[in-house]
Design an enzyme around this catalytic site. Structure first.
Site, PDB file in Angstrom:
ATOM      1  N   GLU A  68     -18.669 -35.647  50.510  1.00  0.00           N
ATOM      2  CA  GLU A  68     -17.866 -36.444  48.963  1.00  0.00           C
ATOM      3  C   GLU A  68     -19.341 -36.549  48.121  1.00  0.00           C
ATOM      4  O   GLU A  68     -20.469 -36.101  48.421  1.00  0.00           O
ATOM      5  CB  GLU A  68     -17.631 -37.678  49.626  1.00  0.00           C
ATOM      6  CG  GLU A  68     -18.542 -38.328  50.197  1.00  0.00           C
ATOM      7  CD  GLU A  68     -18.440 -39.311  51.369  1.00  0.00           C
ATOM      8  OE1 GLU A  68     -16.917 -40.431  50.909  1.00  0.00           O
ATOM      9  OE2 GLU A  68     -18.894 -39.800  52.638  1.00  0.00           O
TER      10      GLU A  68
ATOM     11  N   LEU B  75     -16.160 -41.047  53.628  1.00  0.00           N
ATOM     12  CA  LEU B  75     -15.273 -42.302  53.939  1.00  0.00           C
ATOM     13  C   LEU B  75     -13.644 -42.304  53.518  1.00  0.00           C
ATOM     14  O   LEU B  75     -13.778 -41.492  52.646  1.00  0.00           O
ATOM     15  CB  LEU B  75     -15.945 -43.186  52.613  1.00  0.00           C
ATOM     16  CG  LEU B  75     -15.925 -44.713  53.430  1.00  0.00           C
ATOM     17  CD1 LEU B  75     -15.829 -45.528  53.781  1.00  0.00           C
ATOM     18  CD2 LEU B  75     -15.745 -45.384  52.162  1.00  0.00           C
TER      19      LEU B  75
ATOM     20  N   LYS C  54     -17.624 -48.134  56.831  1.00  0.00           N
ATOM     21  CA  LYS C  54     -18.923 -48.303  55.983  1.00  0.00           C
ATOM     22  C   LYS C  54     -19.760 -49.201  55.941  1.00  0.00           C
ATOM     23  O   LYS C  54     -19.761 -50.469  55.943  1.00  0.00           O
ATOM     24  CB  LYS C  54     -17.898 -48.805  54.942  1.00  0.00           C
ATOM     25  CG  LYS C  54     -17.821 -48.975  53.342  1.00  0.00           C
ATOM     26  CD  LYS C  54     -16.640 -48.944  52.533  1.00  0.00           C
ATOM     27  CE  LYS C  54     -16.746 -49.193  50.902  1.00  0.00           C
ATOM     28  NZ  LYS C  54     -18.111 -48.440  50.142  1.00  0.00           N
TER      29      LYS C  54
ATOM     30  N   TYR D 197     -19.750 -53.746  54.504  1.00  0.00           N
ATOM     31  CA  TYR D 197     -18.903 -54.069  53.284  1.00  0.00           C
ATOM     32  C   TYR D 197     -17.775 -53.559  52.415  1.00  0.00           C
ATOM     33  O   TYR D 197     -17.355 -52.090  53.524  1.00  0.00           O
ATOM     34  CB  TYR D 197     -20.625 -53.512  52.352  1.00  0.00           C
ATOM     35  CG  TYR D 197     -20.141 -52.524  51.662  1.00  0.00           C
ATOM     36  CD1 TYR D 197     -20.519 -51.195  52.918  1.00  0.00           C
ATOM     37  CD2 TYR D 197     -20.185 -51.963  50.274  1.00  0.00           C
ATOM     38  CE1 TYR D 197     -21.006 -49.232  51.424  1.00  0.00           C
ATOM     39  CE2 TYR D 197     -20.429 -50.859  50.001  1.00  0.00           C
ATOM     40  CZ  TYR D 197     -20.779 -50.086  50.594  1.00  0.00           C
ATOM     41  OH  TYR D 197     -20.891 -47.730  50.425  1.00  0.00           O
TER      42      TYR D 197
HETATM   43  N1  PDD Z   1     -18.222 -46.797  47.223  1.00  0.00           N
HETATM   44  N2  PDD Z   1     -17.526 -42.058  49.929  1.00  0.00           N
HETATM   45  C1  PDD Z   1     -18.149 -43.255  49.709  1.00  0.00           C
HETATM   46  C2  PDD Z   1     -19.529 -42.324  50.380  1.00  0.00           C
HETATM   47  C3  PDD Z   1     -18.213 -44.280  49.164  1.00  0.00           C
HETATM   48  O1  PDD Z   1     -19.082 -45.127  49.315  1.00  0.00           O
HETATM   49  C4  PDD Z   1     -16.974 -44.766  48.454  1.00  0.00           C
HETATM   50  C5  PDD Z   1     -16.433 -46.062  47.636  1.00  0.00           C
HETATM   51  C6  PDD Z   1     -16.169 -43.826  48.201  1.00  0.00           C
HETATM   52  C7  PDD Z   1     -14.739 -44.518  47.956  1.00  0.00           C
HETATM   53  O2  PDD Z   1     -13.529 -45.431  48.759  1.00  0.00           O
HETATM   54  P1  PDD Z   1     -13.017 -46.232  47.452  1.00  0.00           P
HETATM   55  O3  PDD Z   1     -12.364 -45.182  46.840  1.00  0.00           O
HETATM   56  O4  PDD Z   1     -12.336 -47.021  48.923  1.00  0.00           O
HETATM   57  O5  PDD Z   1     -14.221 -47.213  46.829  1.00  0.00           O
HETATM   58  C8  PDD Z   1     -16.402 -42.809  49.144  1.00  0.00           C
HETATM   59  C9  PDD Z   1     -17.891 -48.000  46.972  1.00  0.00           C
HETATM   60  C10 PDD Z   1     -17.541 -48.491  45.088  1.00  0.00           C
HETATM   61  C11 PDD Z   1     -19.916 -48.489  46.864  1.00  0.00           C
HETATM   62  O6  PDD Z   1     -20.252 -48.337  47.883  1.00  0.00           O
HETATM   63  O7  PDD Z   1     -20.220 -49.088  45.483  1.00  0.00           O
END
Ligand code: PDD
Length: 284
Positions: free
Chosen positions: A180, A204, A148, A33
């Site tokens: 994270e 991620l 992801k 996703y």
């Molecule tokens: N989550 N680490 C994890 C485990 C994440 O699920 C996310 C993003 C990030 C940050 O990635 P980005 O900057 O590309 O959004 C880091 C999204 C926002 C979610 O699951 O809703």
């Protein structure tokens, strides 16, 4: 109000959108996703999300059912049809429906779904003024967090542990080092230096992270990409997280102890401003 969603080439009212019970996303969490934020009706970092989507699909050998141009078009149509000024576009691609078997099916057609979430005032969250509180928990996710995937149960459990402790989120710890946040990348600041974990399979590769580190470098801020410990968090001058939905969000408490002054730090506040300003300029 019913939203218009996108399922396998069709725009439908959300109540008419259907996916097979044999979909491998449902049976195996065999899908990936992306979440892209929308501000002022425009998409932030669309290109970065499209590139990471392709990478996740490649790692799992899932066919990409849509070109980047068409994907942008679907995002734009959904934002327009649902009248989204501030909010998110959620995109999911799974390997598709097939009789249940652990081996990947040869001929399944990927399933693609997109929907919007309206979040009025997304960029003006009052949380940015107070900062958020986090707890530390053991990282019990699988080992390919750079993909992801939709297998998000441990992050959900982590979020519930945080809530139970009166906090907003959890930072996960593996072998003594922070990986994270449950759905965001984690940073500390010490003596003016921004420290965040290096890229690898353990985290991620955040799109917001990449943008923020670029902006930090152009603003002559010092950045060190390396793993850091929980003790370093407790001893840090400030801390923050980044994600598509939170942008840059100060973190002011870890496990009940204040970080730095216990108030949002100047580096986080400045990076949030720069990120919002620059990403809006480049938004599509
Ligand atoms: N989550 N680490 C994890 C485990 C994440 O699920 C996310 C993003 C990030 C940050 O990635 P980005 O900057 O590309 O959004 C880091 C999204 C926002 C979610 O699951 O809703």
């Amino acid at each position: 109000m019913s939203r218009t969603v996108y399922v396998n080439g069709e725009y439908l009212p959300e109540e008419d959108a259907k996916i097979s019970i044999f979909d491998r996303g449902f049976l195996f969490a065999d899908g990936v996703y992306e979440v892209t934020s929308v501000l002022g009706g425009k998409l932030l970092d669309f290109d970065g999300h499209a590139v990471r989507l392709q990478r996740s699909l490649n790692e799992l050998e899932i066919k990409n059912p849509i070109s980047k141009e068409d994907l942008l078009e679907v995002h734009r149509v959904l934002v327009a049809k649902n009248d989204i000024s501030d909010g998110l576009v959620y995109l999911q691609i799974t390997r598709g429906a097939a009789d249940r078997d652990f081996a990947y099916p040869k001929d399944a057609e990927p399933t693609i779904v997109l929907f919007t979430q309206a979040k009025p005032g997304l960029a003006n969250s009052p949380l940015a003024d107070t900062g958020i509180k986090v707890i530390s928990i053991e990282d019990q996710r699988w080992g390919r967090r750079d993909i992801k995937t939709v297998q998000l149960l441990f992050p959900s459990m982590g979020k519930m542990m945080a809530k139970a402790a009166g906090a907003d989120d959890a930072w996960m710890v593996e072998d003594g080092f922070i990986t994270e946040g449950t759905s965001n990348n984690a940073y500390i600041v010490k003596n003016g230096k921004i420290i965040t974990r290096h890229l690898g399979n353990e985290i991620l590769h955040g799109i917001t992270r990449a943008a923020v580190l670029r902006f930090a470098a152009s603003a002559q801020m010092e950045v060190e990409e390396r793993a850091f410990t929980l003790d370093e968090v407790k001893d840090a001058d400030e801390a923050f997280i980044t994600s598509a939905s939170m942008f840059v969000m100060p973190v002011v408490e870890m496990d009940g102890d204040p970080i730095g002054t216990g108030k949002p730090g100047s580096v986080a506040v400045r990076l949030r401003e720069i990120y919002l300003e620059e990403s809006l300029k480049a938004a599509v």
